[in-house]
Write a protein that holds these residues in place. Structure first.
Motif, short mmCIF file in Angstrom:
data_model
loop_
_atom_site.label_atom_id
_atom_site.label_comp_id
_atom_site.label_asym_id
_atom_site.label_seq_id
_atom_site.Cartn_x
_atom_site.Cartn_y
_atom_site.Cartn_z
N ASP A 182 0.82 -1.22 0.00
CA ASP A 182 0.00 0.00 0.00
C ASP A 182 0.85 1.27 0.00
O ASP A 182 0.40 2.33 -0.43
CB ASP A 182 -0.92 0.01 1.24
CG ASP A 182 -1.93 -1.13 1.20
OD1 ASP A 182 -2.17 -1.66 0.08
OD2 ASP A 182 -2.46 -1.52 2.26
N THR A 190 -4.85 -1.05 -13.50
CA THR A 190 -5.25 -2.09 -14.46
C THR A 190 -6.74 -2.36 -14.42
O THR A 190 -7.27 -3.06 -15.28
CB THR A 190 -4.50 -3.40 -14.18
OG1 THR A 190 -4.88 -3.89 -12.89
CG2 THR A 190 -2.99 -3.17 -14.23
N ASP A 192 -8.04 -4.06 -11.99
CA ASP A 192 -8.21 -5.28 -11.21
C ASP A 192 -7.24 -5.22 -10.04
O ASP A 192 -6.04 -5.01 -10.21
CB ASP A 192 -7.92 -6.51 -12.08
CG ASP A 192 -8.22 -7.82 -11.35
OD1 ASP A 192 -7.52 -8.11 -10.37
OD2 ASP A 192 -9.16 -8.53 -11.76
N ALA A 193 -7.77 -5.39 -8.82
CA ALA A 193 -6.95 -5.26 -7.62
C ALA A 193 -5.82 -6.31 -7.58
O ALA A 193 -4.69 -6.01 -7.19
CB ALA A 193 -7.82 -5.38 -6.37
N THR A 194 -6.13 -7.52 -8.01
CA THR A 194 -5.12 -8.58 -8.01
C THR A 194 -4.00 -8.28 -8.98
O THR A 194 -2.81 -8.45 -8.68
CB THR A 194 -5.77 -9.94 -8.36
OG1 THR A 194 -6.83 -10.21 -7.44
CG2 THR A 194 -4.75 -11.06 -8.30
N LEU A 195 -4.39 -7.80 -10.18
CA LEU A 195 -3.37 -7.44 -11.16
C LEU A 195 -2.54 -6.25 -10.69
O LEU A 195 -1.34 -6.18 -10.96
CB LEU A 195 -4.04 -7.11 -12.50
CG LEU A 195 -4.62 -8.30 -13.28
CD1 LEU A 195 -5.28 -7.83 -14.56
CD2 LEU A 195 -3.52 -9.31 -13.61
N ASN A 196 -3.18 -5.32 -9.98
CA ASN A 196 -2.44 -4.18 -9.45
C ASN A 196 -1.36 -4.64 -8.47
O ASN A 196 -0.22 -4.16 -8.50
CB ASN A 196 -3.39 -3.21 -8.76
CG ASN A 196 -4.21 -2.41 -9.76
OD1 ASN A 196 -3.86 -2.34 -10.95
ND2 ASN A 196 -5.30 -1.82 -9.30
N GLU A 197 -1.72 -5.59 -7.58
CA GLU A 197 -0.74 -6.10 -6.62
C GLU A 197 0.40 -6.84 -7.33
O GLU A 197 1.57 -6.71 -6.97
CB GLU A 197 -1.42 -7.04 -5.62
CG GLU A 197 -2.33 -6.32 -4.63
CD GLU A 197 -2.87 -7.26 -3.57
OE1 GLU A 197 -2.55 -8.47 -3.64
OE2 GLU A 197 -3.58 -6.80 -2.66
N ALA A 198 0.04 -7.63 -8.36
CA ALA A 198 1.06 -8.34 -9.11
C ALA A 198 2.00 -7.37 -9.81
O ALA A 198 3.23 -7.57 -9.84
CB ALA A 198 0.40 -9.27 -10.14
#
Length: 242
Positions: A182, A190, A192-198
């Motif tokens: 964070d 992107t 998408d939250a998951t793609l952002n973390e990746a």
């Protein structure tokens, strides 16, 4: 690779023997069984003696099973070496008094024997060869014609990777500092939250690689400067002040 054993067994052509020649190989097996090993009774050796037969490989495979050879028909060199070792052992057993006073060449070098315990091993023993080959296969070590060389390779691998200290050192996990995603701004979204973390993780890894590269560059610069730098001043090249 078989010359010494063939010579010891008084084979007629110890230097020119070629186990890849099918006819010569079959004749050799017949000679070895008839003259040295003698596992079968004379009347039971007919199948091996029928050299031109297309079924000869089948009879040879059965022969290997009967003498408890650990190698298959396809492993021809290993099979020949093992059978030669067996023949040498039988030859010694038949002529114990003749060979009792013979001293191995290695006994003349006591210093070498004490320095390398592997020299004391009987490298011609069929059981020794089968054991070394089994270990080499288990540890994925490349085969070698000299079984003592293979054993030394096994020894090195065990010392470097399989000792308690080596295993303990290898099992120690490298722990890094925890990172809070964070606190790191990605700079794009992107959707998408998951793609952002990746994407954040990939960026952090990329930054870490850049830091390592910069460190290596700095080390290279320092090394070059140490070579070309000259702290001495040549006053003939200029003058100080106005």
């Amino acid at each position: 690779m078989f010359r010494r054993k063939l010579t010891a067994l008084e084979y007629h052509n110890p230097t020119g023997f070629d186990c890849k020649d099918e006819t010569e190989f079959r004749n050799f097996i017949v000679w070895l069984e008839d003259q040295k090993i003698r596992h079968y009774k004379i009347e039971d050796r007919g199948n091996l003696r029928n050299i031109p037969s297309s079924d000869w490989p089948k009879y040879f495979e059965k022969y290997l099973q009967d003498v408890n050879c650990p190698f298959s028909v396809q492993e021809r060199q290993e099979t020949v070496d093992w059978l030669l070792g067996l023949a040498v052992r039988f030859e010694y057993g038949d002529n114990v008094e003749k060979y009792r006073n013979c001293k191995p060449v290695t006994e003349t070098n006591d210093v070498q024997k004490s320095a390398d315990p592997l020299i004391n091993l009987d490298s011609n023993n069929p059981d020794f060869k089968a054991g070394v080959l089994a270990l080499a296969n288990l540890l994925k070590i490349q085969r070698h014609d000299d079984y003592l060389v293979m054993l030394k390779a096994i020894k090195i691998l065990v010392q470097e990777r399989l000792t308690p200290d080596a295993i303990a050192k290898a099992s120690q996990a490298k722990e890094g500092l925890p990172v809070t995603l964070d606190k790191h701004i990605l700079g794009f979204d992107t959707g998408d939250a998951t793609l952002n973390e990746a994407a954040q993780i990939l960026r952090l890894l990329h930054i870490e690689e850049l830091r390592e590269l910069q460190t290596k560059i700095n080390e290279a610069i320092v090394a070059v400067q140490a070579i070309i730098a000259d702290p001495k001043t040549d006053h003939r090249l200029g003058k100080v002040g106005r």
